[in-house]
Write an enzyme that holds these catalytic residues in place. Structure first.
Site, PDB file in Angstrom:
ATOM      1  N   LYS A   1       3.942-113.064  57.224  1.00 44.11           N
ATOM      2  CA  LYS A   1       2.775-113.918  56.978  1.00 44.11           C
ATOM      3  C   LYS A   1       3.135-114.999  55.960  1.00 44.11           C
ATOM      4  CE  LYS A   1      -2.173-113.047  57.116  1.00 44.11           C
ATOM      5  NZ  LYS A   1      -2.447-113.932  58.256  1.00 44.11           N
TER       6      LYS A   1
ATOM      7  N   ARG B   1       2.763-105.045  54.444  1.00 44.41           N
ATOM      8  CA  ARG B   1       3.158-106.248  55.196  1.00 44.41           C
ATOM      9  C   ARG B   1       3.559-107.371  54.232  1.00 44.41           C
ATOM     10  NH1 ARG B   1      -0.955-108.266  59.645  1.00 44.41           N
ATOM     11  NH2 ARG B   1      -2.034-109.064  57.809  1.00 44.41           N
TER      12      ARG B   1
ATOM     13  N   GLU C   1       1.128-114.873  70.727  1.00 44.47           N
ATOM     14  CA  GLU C   1      -0.180-114.691  70.093  1.00 44.47           C
ATOM     15  C   GLU C   1      -0.831-116.045  69.909  1.00 44.47           C
ATOM     16  OE1 GLU C   1      -0.092-113.288  66.024  1.00 44.47           O
ATOM     17  OE2 GLU C   1       1.991-113.876  65.784  1.00 44.47           O
TER      18      GLU C   1
HETATM   19  N1  PLP Z   1      -1.561-113.044  63.994  1.00 44.44           N
HETATM   20  C1  PLP Z   1      -1.585-114.034  63.083  1.00 44.44           C
HETATM   21  C2  PLP Z   1      -0.683-115.189  63.282  1.00 44.44           C
HETATM   22  C3  PLP Z   1      -2.444-113.948  61.981  1.00 44.44           C
HETATM   23  O1  PLP Z   1      -2.490-114.923  61.075  1.00 44.44           O
HETATM   24  C4  PLP Z   1      -3.283-112.821  61.845  1.00 44.44           C
HETATM   25  C5  PLP Z   1      -4.161-112.681  60.699  1.00 44.44           C
HETATM   26  O2  PLP Z   1      -3.901-112.021  59.759  1.00 44.44           O
HETATM   27  C6  PLP Z   1      -3.226-111.831  62.826  1.00 44.44           C
HETATM   28  C7  PLP Z   1      -2.358-111.970  63.878  1.00 44.44           C
HETATM   29  C8  PLP Z   1      -4.083-110.621  62.728  1.00 44.44           C
HETATM   30  O3  PLP Z   1      -3.588-109.727  61.782  1.00 44.44           O
HETATM   31  P1  PLP Z   1      -4.550-108.707  61.046  1.00 44.44           P
HETATM   32  O4  PLP Z   1      -5.207-107.919  62.093  1.00 44.44           O
HETATM   33  O5  PLP Z   1      -3.631-107.902  60.204  1.00 44.44           O
HETATM   34  O6  PLP Z   1      -5.499-109.526  60.256  1.00 44.44           O
HETATM   35  C1  COI Z   2      -6.728-113.227  58.931  1.00 45.00           C
HETATM   36  O1  COI Z   2      -7.259-112.874  59.974  1.00 45.00           O
HETATM   37  O2  COI Z   2      -6.878-112.625  57.859  1.00 45.00           O
HETATM   38  C2  COI Z   2      -5.857-114.386  58.880  1.00 45.00           C
HETATM   39  O3  COI Z   2      -5.121-114.520  57.950  1.00 45.00           O
HETATM   40  C3  COI Z   2      -5.910-115.378  59.963  1.00 45.00           C
HETATM   41  C4  COI Z   2      -6.216-116.738  59.476  1.00 45.00           C
HETATM   42  C5  COI Z   2      -6.094-117.639  60.641  1.00 45.00           C
HETATM   43  C6  COI Z   2      -7.564-116.847  58.856  1.00 45.00           C
END
Ligand code: PLP
Ligand code: COI
Length: 340
Positions: A184, A82, A220
């Site tokens: 991200k 990612r 989201e």
């Molecule tokens: N959506 C956003 C905007 C995020 O910042 C995060 C955090 O990483 C997620 C979703 C969840 O992603 P993940 O499950 O890869 O941590």
């Molecule tokens: C995560 O879940 O790792 C994120 O980056 C989300 C952030 C809002 C802490």
């Protein structure tokens, strides 16, 4: 390994400096081999690309102590891929996927005393990030970059842990169609700060963002994807080109289907069907699965039948199975658990 003297069970989601972090510099078109350093301070020019035009991105993943005492992390290769996708979109150099995973392991190993013990409720949050470090004054990508990984022990993202939260429909947008919502980038979070401070001031835990184009579909929150459970027990999760592809959400889709025999629907979700769902949750590395008890739509409340006291029964099963896999209580699909 002696653990640090930390009150693990009462940790919140905050930064605490740990012993070592990884640093690699990109210069003349190549990444150097990188080092683990005790120096937690970044020194860059006042004109660095990150400071002028926000050329920065990050990742988040966790390390755990398993029931049988191993230190593991969860699907770090997906974070590496990612970040590669993010870097390509932001004109930043890619840090190679295999080196990313090795560097994550190196940082966890060097800070093993900070990996919370099994059963403490805490985990080690790992934060890889990259930024343009050379001077940029005309709008263009930097020539030089720094990639770093630090880690910090954390507790639950939302105060109250597994207790349902209340969120509100946000009047501002998070990400435009064909913009940067699917990567991200730090900029996605900078522009959400106004909304999150306002949400907290109004007594809400998070913002529900709708699609910016039509404000018809659920996207989201600021830091997690949505999962919904239908009254007949299906998992429904929004699909959109401007949502971050959550690794937790993608894992839960597999858990639901393969471990719990549920039907899974990954599709656009209209906001006007949300009131029909039986359960709602936020999923992400930081959030794990945080149950949503109610959604405020400009004073009109959608209250889920699962209530404000505890997680709904299906969300709980998903939570128990996912965390069971992460903590080594349940056998993981091939490649999900990486031993340090
Ligand atoms: N959506 C956003 C905007 C995020 O910042 C995060 C955090 O990483 C997620 C979703 C969840 O992603 P993940 O499950 O890869 O941590
Ligand atoms: C995560 O879940 O790792 C994120 O980056 C989300 C952030 C809002 C802490």
């Amino acid at each position: 390994m002696d653990k640090k003297n930390i009150d693990w069970s009462n940790l919140g989601f905050s930064y605490e400096v740990t012993d070592k972090r990884f640093v690699s510099n990109y210069q003349n078109g190549a990444w150097d081999e990188g080092i683990l350093t005790e120096d937690a301070t970044v020194r860059i020019t006042e004109c660095a690309g990150v400071l002028q035009y926000a050329q920065t991105c990050f990742e988040g993943l966790k390390a755990y102590t398993t029931e049988d005492g191993r230190t593991v992390c969860f699907r770090p290769d997906l974070n590496a891929v990612r970040m590669k996708d993010t870097c390509e979109r932001l004109k930043m150099p890619v840090f190679p996927v295999d080196r990313f995973v090795e560097a994550v392991k190196g940082v966890v190993r060097a800070n093993e005393a900070y990996v919370p013990p099994y059963g403490s409720g805490a985990t080690l949050y790992i934060r890889p990030y990259m930024f343009g470090s050379s001077a940029v004054i005309g709008v263009s990508p930097a020539d030089e970059y720094q990639f770093r990984i630090f880690c910090t022990p954390v507790g639950p993202y939302f105060k109250g842990g597994a207790k349902p939260i209340t969120i509100r429909v946000c009047d501002y947008d998070r990400a435009a169609p064909r913009g940067t919502g699917h990567i991200k980038a730090g900029l996605n979070y900078a522009m959400s700060l106004y909304q999150i401070v306002d949400a907290h001031e109004q007594g809400f835990d998070e913002n529900m963002y709708l699609d910016a184009g039509s404000r018809t579909y659920v996207e989201e929150t600021g830091g997690a994807n949505f999962i919904f459970i239908t009254k007949d027990g299906r998992l429904v999760t929004p699909k959109s080109g401007s949502i971050l592809p959550s690794i937790t959400r993608r894992s839960l889709m597999v858990v639901a289907e393969k471990y719990l025999g549920m039907e899974v629907e990954h599709r656009p979700v209209r906001f006007d069907e949300v009131s029909e769902f039986a359960e709602c949750g936020l999923c992400g590395t930081a959030a794990v699965i945080s149950p949503v008890g109610a959604i405020d739509d400009h004073g009109k409340k959608i209250c889920f039948p699962s209530g404000m006291e505890e997680m709904g029964p299906v969300t709980k099963k998903l939570y128990d199975t996912l965390t069971g896999i992460q903590m080594g209580r349940i056998e993981a699909p091939e490649g999900w658990i990486v031993e340090i």
